[in-house]
Design an enzyme around this catalytic site. Structure first.
Site, PDB file in Angstrom:
ATOM      1  CB  SER A 202      42.661  39.667  37.193  1.00 59.50           C
ATOM      2  OG  SER A 202      42.427  39.220  38.528  1.00 59.50           O
TER       3      SER A 202
ATOM      4  CE1 TYR B 150      41.206  44.572  38.114  1.00 57.24           C
ATOM      5  CE2 TYR B 150      41.062  42.371  39.071  1.00 57.24           C
ATOM      6  CZ  TYR B 150      41.803  43.366  38.451  1.00 57.24           C
ATOM      7  OH  TYR B 150      43.137  43.170  38.181  1.00 57.24           O
TER       8      TYR B 150
END
Length: 246
Positions: free
Chosen positions: A141, A155
């Site tokens: 990501s 995350y």
């Protein structure tokens, strides 16, 4: 061109979104494709049906990526079914979005288990069966390098760990002729993060190209990294986010 003919691709989390897009693109390039899923058996079947329409073979396996034994067993099943594994795509992941005060140790453990440990386990296992020319590609990501809003701590932490893991694996496997690379998407229009969501305008306003990407955009980059033409690229973290992080 069927650039991946006679190749076998193993994709974790391949039943929807980015994973499904990658699976279809790999099949279109001629590869046989194994995908894993957790609960969406009907969606997984839709993907394997699309794969078989291209003339390639498809196999869907129910796998909890938080279980190292399940991951290893699925890779062994893929090898026993197709005789080999050439390309591993680590796509499965979880996003636990909570304020810092609400996060629990269980949330931490889950994030690390699925987003980091599963990648290590799959890479270690798959590499045992790969020959020179093998490819390991992980979907991370852009939040590994820039966190622009609250609730993304776990995350972002887990995805940033993939940068170091990718570089280390690239060193470990380079002598075998196996390359290892990381793809870091930004906002992609999927059921988990639709371009019609309440926060979509906030995300697109921060991008140079002010629109969400599509799963196919990520799949094209993965297709290049899976190809013979990418032989000289390894240990790289490639951000593809419409300019969100610039």
């Amino acid at each position: 061109m069927k650039s991946l003919t006679n190749k076998v691709v193993f994709i974790t989390g391949g039943s929807r979104g980015i994973g499904a897009g990658i699976a279809k693109r790999m099949a279109a390039a001629g590869a046989d494709v194994v995908i894993t899923y957790v609960q969406s058996a009907s969606q997984a079947k839709q993907v394997t049906d699309e794969i078989t329409k291209t003339g390639s073979k498809g196999l869907a396996l129910q796998v909890d990526s938080a279980s190292p034994d399940a991951i290893s067993g699925a890779i062994e099943k893929a090898v026993s079914t197709f005789g080999r594994i050439d390309i591993l795509v680590n796509n499965a992941g979880v996003y636990i979005a909570k304020p810092l005060a609400d996060l629990t140790l269980a949330d931490f453990e889950t994030s690390v288990a699925v987003n980091v440990r599963a990648v290590f386990v799959a890479a270690q296992k798959a590499a045992q069966y790969m020959q020179s020319g093998g490819r390991i590609i992980t979907i991370g990501s852009n939040m590994a390098e820039r966190v622009t809003f609250p609730t993304g701590s776990l995350y972002a932490m887990s995805k940033s760990a993939l940068i170091g893991l990718t570089k280390g694996l690239a060193r470990d496997l380079g002598e075998k002729g196996i390359t290892v690379n990381l793809v870091q998407p930004g906002p992609i229009d999927t059921d988990m993060n639709p371009a019609t969501s309440a926060h979509a305008s906030m995300l697109t306003s921060a991008m140079a190209v002010q629109q969400y990407g599509k799963p196919e955009d990520i799949a094209e980059l993965v297709a290049y990294l899976a190809s013979a033409e990418s032989y000289f690229m390894t240990g790289a973290a490639l951000t593809i986010d419409g300019g969100f992080n610039i």
